[in-house]
Design an enzyme around this catalytic site. Sequence first.
Site, PDB file in Angstrom:
ATOM      1  N   LYS A 140     -15.215   9.423 -12.168  1.00 23.37           N
ATOM      2  CA  LYS A 140     -14.177   8.182 -12.281  1.00 23.37           C
ATOM      3  C   LYS A 140     -13.006   9.061 -13.267  1.00 23.37           C
ATOM      4  O   LYS A 140     -13.205   9.163 -14.535  1.00 23.37           O
ATOM      5  CB  LYS A 140     -14.912   7.120 -13.096  1.00 23.37           C
ATOM      6  CG  LYS A 140     -13.798   5.989 -13.166  1.00 23.37           C
ATOM      7  CD  LYS A 140     -14.503   4.787 -13.719  1.00 23.37           C
ATOM      8  CE  LYS A 140     -13.585   3.518 -13.799  1.00 23.37           C
ATOM      9  NZ  LYS A 140     -12.358   3.833 -14.284  1.00 23.37           N
ATOM     10  N   ARG A 162      -0.299   1.781  -8.545  1.00 20.34           N
ATOM     11  CA  ARG A 162      -1.269   0.633  -8.285  1.00 20.34           C
ATOM     12  C   ARG A 162      -0.643  -0.572  -8.509  1.00 20.34           C
ATOM     13  O   ARG A 162      -0.954  -1.497  -7.911  1.00 20.34           O
ATOM     14  CB  ARG A 162      -2.641   0.972  -9.105  1.00 20.34           C
ATOM     15  CG  ARG A 162      -3.667  -0.232  -8.488  1.00 20.34           C
ATOM     16  CD  ARG A 162      -4.950  -0.109  -8.839  1.00 20.34           C
ATOM     17  NE  ARG A 162      -5.195  -0.158 -10.221  1.00 20.34           N
ATOM     18  CZ  ARG A 162      -6.244   0.141 -10.897  1.00 20.34           C
ATOM     19  NH1 ARG A 162      -7.296   0.822 -10.258  1.00 20.34           N
ATOM     20  NH2 ARG A 162      -6.284  -0.011 -12.202  1.00 20.34           N
TER      21      ARG A 162
END
Length: 646
Positions: free
Chosen positions: A141, A157
Amino acid sequence: MTDMTPQQQQILLSLDLTISETDILHWLALDTPEQLSDEQLLAVLMVTNACYRAGFPLITDAVYDHQYLAQLQARDPQHAFLLQVEPEVASAKTVALPQKMLSTDKAYSFSEIQKWIERLRKAAADIELSEEDILIRVTPKLDGYAAFDDGQGLYTRGDGVRGQDVSRAFTRGMQVAMKGERGLGPGEIVISKSYFAEKLSEQFENSRNIQAAIIAEKNVEPSVKQAIDDGACVFFPFALLPNWTGHFAAVLTDFDDIIEPIWSSVDVDIDGVILETTHPELKSAMGATRHHHRWQIAFKVNDESAEVEVVSVTPQTSRTGRISPVAELVPTKLSGATISRATVHHYNMVRTNGVGPGAIVQLVRSGLVIPKIEQVLHAVTPQIPEQCPSCDTHLLWEADHLICPNKTDCPAQTENTLVHFFKTLGNNDGFGPKVIAKLLQQGVKHIHSIYALSQDDLLAYGFGEKTTFNLLEQLTVSRSVAVEDWRFLAAFGVSRLGGGNCEKLLQHHTLTELFTLDVATMVTIDGFAEVSAQAIVEGLANIKDEFFKVYNLGFNLALTPKLADGAGGDSILFGKQIVFTGSMTSGSRSDMEKSAKLLGAKIGKSVSSKTTFLVTGEKVGTNKINAAKDKGVTVLTESQYLELVD
Ligand SMILES: [Zn+2]
């Protein structure tokens, strides 16, 4: 930037400007519109606006608005161009993402992973999918800056549905990780951890500052641009992540063995691992909440925070004389470890945030790193030391830091300098803090005096026979094993001379030459502004005696390759600023700029009083040439230039 389409070329011609396609493309490729002259900026705006209105945009709306139009607004709010063009809809701030980017649900224990796998099995049973088909992919991650690359642009994002256009990161030269292609969808902008530690950690607190700089509208700093060029800052699409893929049963039985190699599989910051099922039908059957996909989960182990009481704040003098505030804490368990101290960034934070005995702070431990004080929840009156804890010298404020100005005789600075030297060389062991402290007690204060130690000396200082033998052996090893010259210089710990800067300087000058450079010469090297050059010249002068005593002992130094080997210093271009304009016939302009750079020239984007040469290709107006001449610039045709450098 690619060539203009035939339609765009037609539009350019119709505007009847005396500007070539090459000019426009060159100007658009600059890092920032700040580098454009007023005329160039106006030309860019006219051309891009006309192309946009005709339906063949050259640049995105966001870039047009936030970079070029904003630049003109800043320079001249009353400019006729601004009044004549009706304002665009203010939607350019965010754009709809090509695909939703959700957050990831998080698990902090293995039992939560077990529950998630149960849900996968149940969903699989519901759609009559065989358990054999439940494969799970495990990836690191990334702890970077999430973005989406659709091959055309790059978008943050944002809120998961609309993000900002930050395509400029690619314009600035950012590459896709693993030599990947554009257009692979979601991923993160990340920075090589080892590169950060070696070349950027002196200048930046953490890699987040750099991620922000890469996508920011304002011009990137030279060190960040360098990191981009060196391929250390990349966009890492999730699709290219190293992974383990296998059956869910293996995840249940060998969980630790599976995630451990994943945890260290990439040289960038990561804050967990991601588990997801790969079966398309299972994925669509499970779907998503507003927040996260149900078929995916992040496993995080070390991202915990705790509220902790400060017992005291201890000042510690560092190698450079900065005083680091170290908070002693009421021992607290945080992600498996008992934490009893944490470093506060600097004394200004202690002073302004009220960190002192009784203060309550929020401590965060993320990944396996040392915990940080994230914020102060309850402030108290801080205690600010007035004297150096090591030498009692009166402390001074320098920006955010308290410093001990005693450069020659502060035991803490000496000790840390010696430790830093051997640690930075990195080719020996033995001279750690304990040994150095012991030597200091015996009055051994300099690197060269450590190298002068004999067997008798060490035995007399109380080292055992075996240790004495090892230490002497290590001193020999440290000189015989090859070490890069930039590392050797960095080991002396001069402020602003970390490995990266040392290497840059050594690409132009030899190690011993560096001690003869003045500020004026140093600023001609790319990446050295006046302030740094000043500090470096002073720092080198301070260590000169010691440096040569050590250098003359004879180390096995691997020399940094010189840029423009054999030509560099002799070239007529060396240290001169040169501007290329118009289209060249002997090669592309960017190739010519590159080769001029290799000869030691600095490439300017527009003519200023700092420019020495203006090299003119085809289709350059006489106004431009005369204006350059007025500034005292030598104007050369392409062939004159080629003759000059031949
Ligand atoms: Zn001191």
